[in-house]
Design an enzyme around this catalytic site. Sequence first.
Site, PDB file in Angstrom:
ATOM      1  CE1 TYR A 155      -3.433   2.753   0.319  1.00  0.00           C
ATOM      2  CE2 TYR A 155      -2.426   3.296   2.422  1.00  0.00           C
ATOM      3  CZ  TYR A 155      -3.308   3.600   1.399  1.00  0.00           C
ATOM      4  OH  TYR A 155      -4.059   4.744   1.462  1.00  0.00           O
ATOM      5  NE  ARG A 162      -3.022   7.589  -4.401  1.00  0.00           N
ATOM      6  CZ  ARG A 162      -3.903   7.224  -3.471  1.00  0.00           C
ATOM      7  NH1 ARG A 162      -5.144   6.930  -3.819  1.00  0.00           N
ATOM      8  NH2 ARG A 162      -3.556   7.126  -2.203  1.00  0.00           N
ATOM      9  CE1 TYR A 214      -4.550  10.037   8.272  1.00  0.00           C
ATOM     10  CE2 TYR A 214      -3.833   8.078   7.105  1.00  0.00           C
ATOM     11  CZ  TYR A 214      -4.814   8.781   7.770  1.00  0.00           C
ATOM     12  OH  TYR A 214      -6.054   8.230   7.946  1.00  0.00           O
ATOM     13  NE  ARG A 227      -9.737  11.271   6.240  1.00  0.00           N
ATOM     14  CZ  ARG A 227      -8.999  10.227   6.580  1.00  0.00           C
ATOM     15  NH1 ARG A 227      -9.264   9.036   6.072  1.00  0.00           N
ATOM     16  NH2 ARG A 227      -8.002  10.363   7.429  1.00  0.00           N
ATOM     17  CD  GLU A 334     -11.497   1.307   3.271  1.00  0.00           C
ATOM     18  OE1 GLU A 334     -11.546   1.682   2.083  1.00  0.00           O
ATOM     19  OE2 GLU A 334     -10.454   1.043   3.881  1.00  0.00           O
TER      20      GLU A 334
END
Length: 340
Positions: A155, A162, A214, A227, A334
């Site tokens: 991840y 990305r 983060y 979000r 999730e």
Amino acid sequence: MSSTIHSVSASPVISSSPGPALFRACYAPAAARDAALADPRTLAVFGFSHGQPPCADPRWLQVPLAEHGPAQIEIWQGAGKVEHGVRDGVRWSATDAVLFGAIEMDEIDGDIESAAADSYALMSGFLTHCGFPHLLRTWNYLDAVTEGEGDQERYRRFCVGRVRGLRELDEAALPAATCIGRFDGVRRLQVYWLAAREPGLPLENPRQVSAFRYPRQYGPQSPSFSRALLPPPATGLPLLQSGTAAIVGHVSQHTGSLTEQLDETLTNLQSLVDAARLQRPALPATLGAESVLKVYVRRADDLAAIAARMAELPGAPPFIVLHAEVCRAELLVEIEGLHG
């Protein structure tokens, strides 16, 4: 006005007069796939559990995640005729106001970072020339998302790739997003998205630290998504809620407790609805019949329990429960949503 395709620099340009376009998302029995694809208003159809025969229609995407209960498909439809095709490795379809795109890219020697970089570079180039330059929402599915230690976790490498592919990172315009792990052992990255002619409004959850802020402990590149996102009204799209889990601040909550994690996740989704209604008060006040929820569950043995809890929710929101790997090893569930 119906959309038309022109070739410019080997990339598609979809040109038409922008105007209001309604959007509908629903779940249906898997046997309805061909009928859905025969409908000229269909923008995309997604299958999950294995068993569907192959289909060359660019609006069809199989995401191999085992599901709880009878096999279902997810259907997206617009208000008028949808144009669709394949160009430069991108499968696409479009109404006058909304573009769906999809890329599937095999990893070379398990290099998820390069697969992510190449996929997002391809997406970015496509969006530059297609007439729908504003990315609203992305979905990302890859095998074994939490495999690897420390910064070599898949991840974390995906997040690095990305951003490499996007080339530019505007934190004020990040799309909503999902990144989920499959259990199929196939090292192929699946990316699909929604884009529009005009930008949407990214939203953050006041209960959480923005993912793009983060701290370093979560990897060399923070996750690059909002979000949630309020799409432009002309698209007719609902509130687009990112994949949401039991995180408060930036810390995972309720380790080992499935029930408490589910409750915290639903609280976070409601917090996003509350934030969206400050900007668009006409949105429904709570999750319910005007929501469409997709629930990802890490442990196969928990699928039935989660499905039972979801079926008890007030307002009876439509939902599907899928066996999938959440991007933090301690997180058991999730949920993502389309709301409104």
